[in-house]
Motif scaffolding. Structure first.
Motif, PDB file in Angstrom:
ATOM      1  N   GLU A   1       3.527   5.756  -5.665  1.00  0.00           N
ATOM      2  CA  GLU A   1       3.403   5.832  -7.122  1.00  0.00           C
ATOM      3  C   GLU A   1       2.258   6.760  -7.546  1.00  0.00           C
ATOM      4  OE1 GLU A   1       3.048   1.694  -8.128  1.00  0.00           O
ATOM      5  OE2 GLU A   1       5.207   1.347  -7.873  1.00  0.00           O
ATOM      6  N   ASN A   2       1.249   6.884  -6.690  1.00  0.00           N
ATOM      7  CA  ASN A   2       0.108   7.763  -6.971  1.00  0.00           C
ATOM      8  C   ASN A   2       0.260   9.146  -6.339  1.00  0.00           C
ATOM      9  OD1 ASN A   2      -1.345   5.836  -8.492  1.00  0.00           O
ATOM     10  ND2 ASN A   2      -1.998   4.843  -6.610  1.00  0.00           N
ATOM     11  N   ASN A   3       1.455   9.417  -5.825  1.00  0.00           N
ATOM     12  CA  ASN A   3       1.760  10.704  -5.177  1.00  0.00           C
ATOM     13  C   ASN A   3       0.826  11.020  -4.016  1.00  0.00           C
ATOM     14  OD1 ASN A   3       3.994  11.380  -6.838  1.00  0.00           O
ATOM     15  ND2 ASN A   3       2.570  12.000  -8.448  1.00  0.00           N
ATOM     16  N   ASN A   4       0.336   9.985  -3.356  1.00  0.00           N
ATOM     17  CA  ASN A   4      -0.496  10.167  -2.169  1.00  0.00           C
ATOM     18  C   ASN A   4       0.415   9.952  -0.958  1.00  0.00           C
ATOM     19  OD1 ASN A   4      -2.322  10.101  -0.072  1.00  0.00           O
ATOM     20  ND2 ASN A   4      -3.795   8.791  -1.141  1.00  0.00           N
TER      21      ASN A   4
ATOM     22  N   GLU B   1      -1.083   8.893   2.578  1.00  0.00           N
ATOM     23  CA  GLU B   1      -1.415   7.466   2.668  1.00  0.00           C
ATOM     24  C   GLU B   1      -0.137   6.614   2.698  1.00  0.00           C
ATOM     25  OE1 GLU B   1      -3.519   4.172   3.301  1.00  0.00           O
ATOM     26  OE2 GLU B   1      -4.413   6.170   3.229  1.00  0.00           O
TER      27      GLU B   1
ATOM     28  N   LYS C   1      10.978   9.053  -0.100  1.00  0.00           N
ATOM     29  CA  LYS C   1       9.977   8.761  -1.128  1.00  0.00           C
ATOM     30  C   LYS C   1      10.599   7.918  -2.241  1.00  0.00           C
ATOM     31  CE  LYS C   1       7.245  12.827   0.022  1.00  0.00           C
ATOM     32  NZ  LYS C   1       7.775  12.868   1.350  1.00  0.00           N
TER      33      LYS C   1
ATOM     34  N   LYS D   1       3.926   1.572  -1.187  1.00  0.00           N
ATOM     35  CA  LYS D   1       4.549   1.714  -2.509  1.00  0.00           C
ATOM     36  C   LYS D   1       3.533   2.206  -3.536  1.00  0.00           C
ATOM     37  CE  LYS D   1       7.563  -0.668  -5.747  1.00  0.00           C
ATOM     38  NZ  LYS D   1       6.782  -0.568  -6.979  1.00  0.00           N
ATOM     39  N   ASN D   2       2.335   1.647  -3.519  1.00  0.00           N
ATOM     40  CA  ASN D   2       1.301   2.088  -4.460  1.00  0.00           C
ATOM     41  C   ASN D   2       0.907   3.543  -4.209  1.00  0.00           C
ATOM     42  OD1 ASN D   2       1.216  -0.373  -5.765  1.00  0.00           O
ATOM     43  ND2 ASN D   2      -0.460  -1.165  -4.527  1.00  0.00           N
ATOM     44  N   SER D   3       0.821   3.922  -2.947  1.00  0.00           N
ATOM     45  CA  SER D   3       0.482   5.310  -2.622  1.00  0.00           C
ATOM     46  C   SER D   3       1.577   6.257  -3.094  1.00  0.00           C
ATOM     47  CB  SER D   3       0.263   5.464  -1.112  1.00  0.00           C
ATOM     48  OG  SER D   3      -0.844   4.695  -0.700  1.00  0.00           O
TER      49      SER D   3
ATOM     50  N   GLN E   1       0.836  -1.209   0.000  1.00  0.00           N
ATOM     51  CA  GLN E   1       0.000   0.000   0.000  1.00  0.00           C
ATOM     52  C   GLN E   1       0.867   1.253   0.000  1.00  0.00           C
ATOM     53  OE1 GLN E   1      -2.690  -0.323   3.341  1.00  0.00           O
ATOM     54  NE2 GLN E   1      -4.048  -1.739   2.266  1.00  0.00           N
TER      55      GLN E   1
END
Length: 133
Positions: free
Chosen positions: A43-46, A49, A96, A39-41, A37
């Motif tokens: 990648e989505n610049n969140n 999260e 990041k 890593k995915n966040s 989660q």
């Protein structure tokens, strides 16, 4: 515990009826979930999260470190790897950097897969059965 959510009831019951080995496996799986989660966040610049998920994974690593029985020589090696994973999670969060989350995930995946094999071998010895976990 009265709840209208059947999934929450199932989770509660599975934790309360699990063996210590199964609980450790749940911790590994939870840690991997939060690392993915994070890593995915990222990648989505969140970043909020990502931070939250990374901290949840770090909390699980801290729990694994605290409950580690250090009376065995292999435990010292495990402790060092847990410390390394924790540092990768912290650095990945601060810098990041998704590769740091990947490093942490790879190590925890190895721990999880090995732990799964241990549980299966123990079950086979105890009960003569082989169940997939």
């Amino acid at each position: 515990m009265a709840t209208n959510n059947p999934y929450a009831t199932y989770q509660h019951n599975s934790v309360n009826t699990s063996t210590p080995g199964e609980l450790t496996l749940m911790l590994y799986n939870g840690c991997l979930k939060f690392i993915h989660q994070a890593k995915n966040s990222l990648e989505n610049n969140n970043f909020q999260e990502m931070n939250l998920s990374s901290q949840k994974a770090q909390a699980i690593i801290s729990e694994l470190m605290l409950t580690l029985d250090t009376s065995y020589p292999v435990s010292q090696n495990m402790l060092s790897l847990y410390e390394f994973v924790n540092s990768r999670l912290i650095d990945g969060n601060i810098k990041k950097d998704g590769t740091m989350f990947e490093d942490a995930s790879a190590i925890i995946t190895d721990f999880r897969d090995t732990w799964k094999q241990v549980i299966q071998i123990n079950r086979q010895k105890q009960y003569g059965e082989v169940n997939e976990i």
